[in-house]
Design a protein around this motif. Structure first.
Motif, PDB file in Angstrom:
ATOM      1  N   THR A  94       0.840  -1.200   0.000  1.00  0.00           N
ATOM      2  CA  THR A  94       0.000   0.000   0.000  1.00  0.00           C
ATOM      3  C   THR A  94       0.874   1.249   0.000  1.00  0.00           C
ATOM      4  O   THR A  94       0.596   2.210  -0.714  1.00  0.00           O
ATOM      5  CB  THR A  94      -0.942   0.005   1.217  1.00  0.00           C
ATOM      6  OG1 THR A  94      -1.765  -1.162   1.145  1.00  0.00           O
ATOM      7  CG2 THR A  94      -1.817   1.237   1.238  1.00  0.00           C
ATOM      8  N   SER A 133     -15.562   0.177  -4.738  1.00  0.00           N
ATOM      9  CA  SER A 133     -14.965  -0.148  -3.437  1.00  0.00           C
ATOM     10  C   SER A 133     -13.982  -1.300  -3.576  1.00  0.00           C
ATOM     11  O   SER A 133     -13.015  -1.403  -2.844  1.00  0.00           O
ATOM     12  CB  SER A 133     -16.044  -0.483  -2.419  1.00  0.00           C
ATOM     13  OG  SER A 133     -16.735  -1.651  -2.808  1.00  0.00           O
ATOM     14  N   HIS A 137     -10.484  -0.987  -1.879  1.00  0.00           N
ATOM     15  CA  HIS A 137     -10.368  -1.890  -0.727  1.00  0.00           C
ATOM     16  C   HIS A 137     -10.730  -3.306  -1.148  1.00  0.00           C
ATOM     17  O   HIS A 137     -11.767  -3.830  -0.762  1.00  0.00           O
ATOM     18  CB  HIS A 137     -11.290  -1.424   0.401  1.00  0.00           C
ATOM     19  CG  HIS A 137     -11.021  -0.029   0.840  1.00  0.00           C
ATOM     20  ND1 HIS A 137      -9.882   0.316   1.524  1.00  0.00           N
ATOM     21  CD2 HIS A 137     -11.720   1.118   0.675  1.00  0.00           C
ATOM     22  CE1 HIS A 137      -9.902   1.609   1.780  1.00  0.00           C
ATOM     23  NE2 HIS A 137     -10.984   2.124   1.266  1.00  0.00           N
ATOM     24  N   SER A 139      -9.709  -6.208  -0.313  1.00  0.00           N
ATOM     25  CA  SER A 139      -9.805  -7.267   0.694  1.00  0.00           C
ATOM     26  C   SER A 139      -9.947  -6.667   2.085  1.00  0.00           C
ATOM     27  O   SER A 139      -9.220  -7.022   3.002  1.00  0.00           O
ATOM     28  CB  SER A 139      -8.576  -8.163   0.600  1.00  0.00           C
ATOM     29  OG  SER A 139      -7.404  -7.384   0.729  1.00  0.00           O
ATOM     30  N   SER A 140     -10.885  -5.756   2.231  1.00  0.00           N
ATOM     31  CA  SER A 140     -11.045  -5.028   3.483  1.00  0.00           C
ATOM     32  C   SER A 140     -11.270  -5.946   4.668  1.00  0.00           C
ATOM     33  O   SER A 140     -10.639  -5.773   5.718  1.00  0.00           O
ATOM     34  CB  SER A 140     -12.203  -4.048   3.385  1.00  0.00           C
ATOM     35  OG  SER A 140     -11.905  -3.055   2.446  1.00  0.00           O
ATOM     36  N   GLU A 143      -8.077  -7.756   5.503  1.00  0.00           N
ATOM     37  CA  GLU A 143      -7.101  -6.842   6.102  1.00  0.00           C
ATOM     38  C   GLU A 143      -7.445  -6.522   7.551  1.00  0.00           C
ATOM     39  O   GLU A 143      -6.558  -6.462   8.402  1.00  0.00           O
ATOM     40  CB  GLU A 143      -6.995  -5.558   5.284  1.00  0.00           C
ATOM     41  CG  GLU A 143      -6.317  -5.745   3.955  1.00  0.00           C
ATOM     42  CD  GLU A 143      -6.316  -4.500   3.092  1.00  0.00           C
ATOM     43  OE1 GLU A 143      -6.527  -3.392   3.632  1.00  0.00           O
ATOM     44  OE2 GLU A 143      -6.099  -4.632   1.883  1.00  0.00           O
ATOM     45  N   GLU A 144      -8.720  -6.329   7.842  1.00  0.00           N
ATOM     46  CA  GLU A 144      -9.126  -6.029   9.216  1.00  0.00           C
ATOM     47  C   GLU A 144      -8.906  -7.242  10.122  1.00  0.00           C
ATOM     48  O   GLU A 144      -8.444  -7.096  11.254  1.00  0.00           O
ATOM     49  CB  GLU A 144     -10.583  -5.566   9.270  1.00  0.00           C
ATOM     50  CG  GLU A 144     -10.801  -4.207   8.632  1.00  0.00           C
ATOM     51  CD  GLU A 144      -9.922  -3.111   9.215  1.00  0.00           C
ATOM     52  OE1 GLU A 144      -9.787  -3.008  10.458  1.00  0.00           O
ATOM     53  OE2 GLU A 144      -9.332  -2.339   8.425  1.00  0.00           O
TER      54      GLU A 144
END
Length: 191
Positions: A94, A133, A137, A139-140, A143-144
């Motif tokens: 990122t 989106s 993002h 693979s939001s 990632e979280e």
């Protein structure tokens, strides 16, 4: 007589609005192709910039100088090491691509959709805003979850490796994990 004047005034008002609207439509159509072309060019530039950044980061991954020796004597479980490496790899990716380049493309796609809709161009329906989106993002949820798992690793363990400068540059986490396992367990590499 007053009623006749009111009707005449209303008719004149309607006619002036109609003429103004027709002039506005003509003016609107006059710039339609130019505006659409400008915004399409912005989308092309944002796409090209993002592709170039991704290519640059792939090359950086390929030539990563991350050293197995920095990781040899760390008391991490396999799961912790995997979480640690993937987390830092995503952060480095990122940072390499930059948030701006990741967000520019969806911004300009939304702008293009808005412009096409303004001009009643049917192509605006081809641009699905919900898909944007995925660009910013992809693979939001992953990632979280990864961030939560990462924060569950004992801070003292993390602190030792977080000082490794090469972790802030793109690298291939799974390839590197295999190298660590190979060194740690003296596994011979297959030719």
């Amino acid at each position: 007589m007053v009623a006749g004047k009111n009707k005449l005034f209303a008719l004149a008002l309607v006619l002036s609005f109609s003429i103004a609207f027709a002039e506005e439509q003509t003016e609107k159509d006059k710039y339609k192709l130019q505006v659409i072309s400008i915004v399409q060019k912005e989308v092309e530039i944002a796409t090209s910039e993002l592709e170039d950044a991704i290519d640059k980061c792939r090359e950086e991954k390929r030539v990563s100088n991350l050293s197995v020796s920095d990781f040899k004597n760390i008391d991490f479980s396999g799961q912790e090491m995997s979480t640690f490496l993937v987390y830092h790899s995503l952060k480095a990716d990122t940072k390499c691509i930059t948030e701006a380049k990741l967000k520019n493309l969806p911004y300009y796609l939304i702008k293009l959709r808005s412009v096409l809709k303004y001009y009643n161009d049917p192509r605006f329906q081809e641009i699905d805003v919900d898909d944007f989106s995925i660009l910013t993002h992809p693979s939001s949820a992953f990632e979280e979850e990864l961030k939560i798992k990462y924060n569950e690793i004992e801070p003292k363990k993390r602190a030792v490796l977080e000082q490794t400068p090469e972790l802030s540059k793109p690298f291939q986490p799974f390839k590197f994990l295999r190298e660590i396992e190979s060194e740690t367990y003296n596994i011979q590499k297959a030719l």
